[in-house]
Write a protein that holds these residues in place. Sequence first.
Motif, mmCIF file in Angstrom:
data_model
loop_
_atom_site.group_PDB
_atom_site.id
_atom_site.type_symbol
_atom_site.label_atom_id
_atom_site.label_comp_id
_atom_site.label_asym_id
_atom_site.label_seq_id
_atom_site.Cartn_x
_atom_site.Cartn_y
_atom_site.Cartn_z
ATOM 1 N N GLU A 1 -0.161 4.937 1.326
ATOM 2 C CA GLU A 1 -1.341 5.510 1.963
ATOM 3 C C GLU A 1 -1.410 7.028 2.022
ATOM 4 O O GLU A 1 -2.477 7.581 2.303
ATOM 5 C CB GLU A 1 -1.498 4.939 3.372
ATOM 6 N N SER B 1 -1.657 -5.485 5.195
ATOM 7 C CA SER B 1 -2.304 -5.770 3.913
ATOM 8 C C SER B 1 -2.276 -7.243 3.521
ATOM 9 O O SER B 1 -2.953 -7.644 2.575
ATOM 10 C CB SER B 1 -1.654 -4.937 2.803
ATOM 11 N N GLU C 1 -4.066 3.007 -1.913
ATOM 12 C CA GLU C 1 -3.982 3.716 -0.631
ATOM 13 C C GLU C 1 -4.390 2.856 0.552
ATOM 14 O O GLU C 1 -3.920 3.069 1.661
ATOM 15 C CB GLU C 1 -4.864 4.971 -0.665
ATOM 16 N N THR C 2 -5.284 1.893 0.353
ATOM 17 C CA THR C 2 -5.834 1.137 1.476
ATOM 18 C C THR C 2 -5.535 -0.354 1.375
ATOM 19 O O THR C 2 -5.381 -0.896 0.274
ATOM 20 C CB THR C 2 -7.355 1.328 1.576
ATOM 21 N N THR D 1 0.841 -1.199 0.000
ATOM 22 C CA THR D 1 0.000 0.000 0.000
ATOM 23 C C THR D 1 0.872 1.244 0.000
ATOM 24 O O THR D 1 2.020 1.214 0.424
ATOM 25 C CB THR D 1 -0.918 0.043 1.237
ATOM 26 N N HIS E 1 -10.017 -6.853 5.876
ATOM 27 C CA HIS E 1 -11.131 -6.101 5.311
ATOM 28 C C HIS E 1 -12.052 -6.946 4.436
ATOM 29 O O HIS E 1 -13.261 -6.730 4.402
ATOM 30 C CB HIS E 1 -10.590 -4.919 4.498
#
Length: 304
Positions: free
Chosen positions: A79, A147, A106-107, A77, A152
């Motif tokens: 960010e 990541s 970015e995420t 990432t 998520h």
Amino acid sequence: MNTAQRLGYDKDEKLLIVNADDFGLCRSVNETVTDLLTEGAIGSATIMMVCPWSSGAAAMLKKVCPDADVGVHWTLTSEWKGYKWGPLCRTRSVSSLAGPDGWFPETSGEAERKADPDEVRQELIAQTEAALKAGIRLSHADSHMGSLYGFHTGNDLLQVAFDVCVVFGLPFRLPRKLMPVGGRRIPNEIMDRAKIRVRQAEDRGIVLPDYVTGPDYDLNEGDTYEAAKAEGMALLRGLLPGVTEWIAHPSRETEELKAFHGQPAKREMEADFWRDGDVRHVLADEGIRLIGWRDLQRLQASLV
């Protein structure tokens, strides 16, 4: 048996690895992390080889503390709005890891949704080999912004990370037991998946810490160093027996850092925390022994 016992300590011993993430991010971070390593205030760091200042970090290590305990901070990432980086791999396409501008997303959520596992493998290898070519004797690996963990989307990339850990002989930041911090609740599906991944890592001979902890990354409006210090000392007093890794983000608060970073003051507080005499007293009072990732790496090498 906890990891402390596997290292030869009593089951009730509290061992702590203080790791400075984001080494290589910028000059301010590099100088602070190098100072803390040479002072013995922290035990290890992990370097972001994708960042422009990574070569400066490697040069500082070679000059000041060539035997420092440093791992690779695997990064997928990018960010911050005003400071960007992208993949290092040049041997094949890694288009799933970058947008049309060439930068990482970015995420972590976006990285999880788009990343092709084979391309992730090649990128992790490229970042690891870049650190080795820079003269760094790597002691471990971890994941920038988490990541690789699938927090998520549930699409974790941990088995890819395990493959690379085995090839390079690196222990990895994956706690054997998840420990909620700050009153947070860990969803059951994450707990269940984590248990499976821990078992898979250990079946492959990868050594893991028992716990991972650290202070809140963000600084709330009106927070002071004394508040951050109280939070940190409470975490130290709450450590459980075994090996705990503490994730730190220390730096001096400079104009360079302010130019892109949203929480520069918190980074300086974290640097001050590990130099604070009161913190040293808590470590002594609680019987907390400071170790490094190199200890875990030696254990892992003995299992081969």
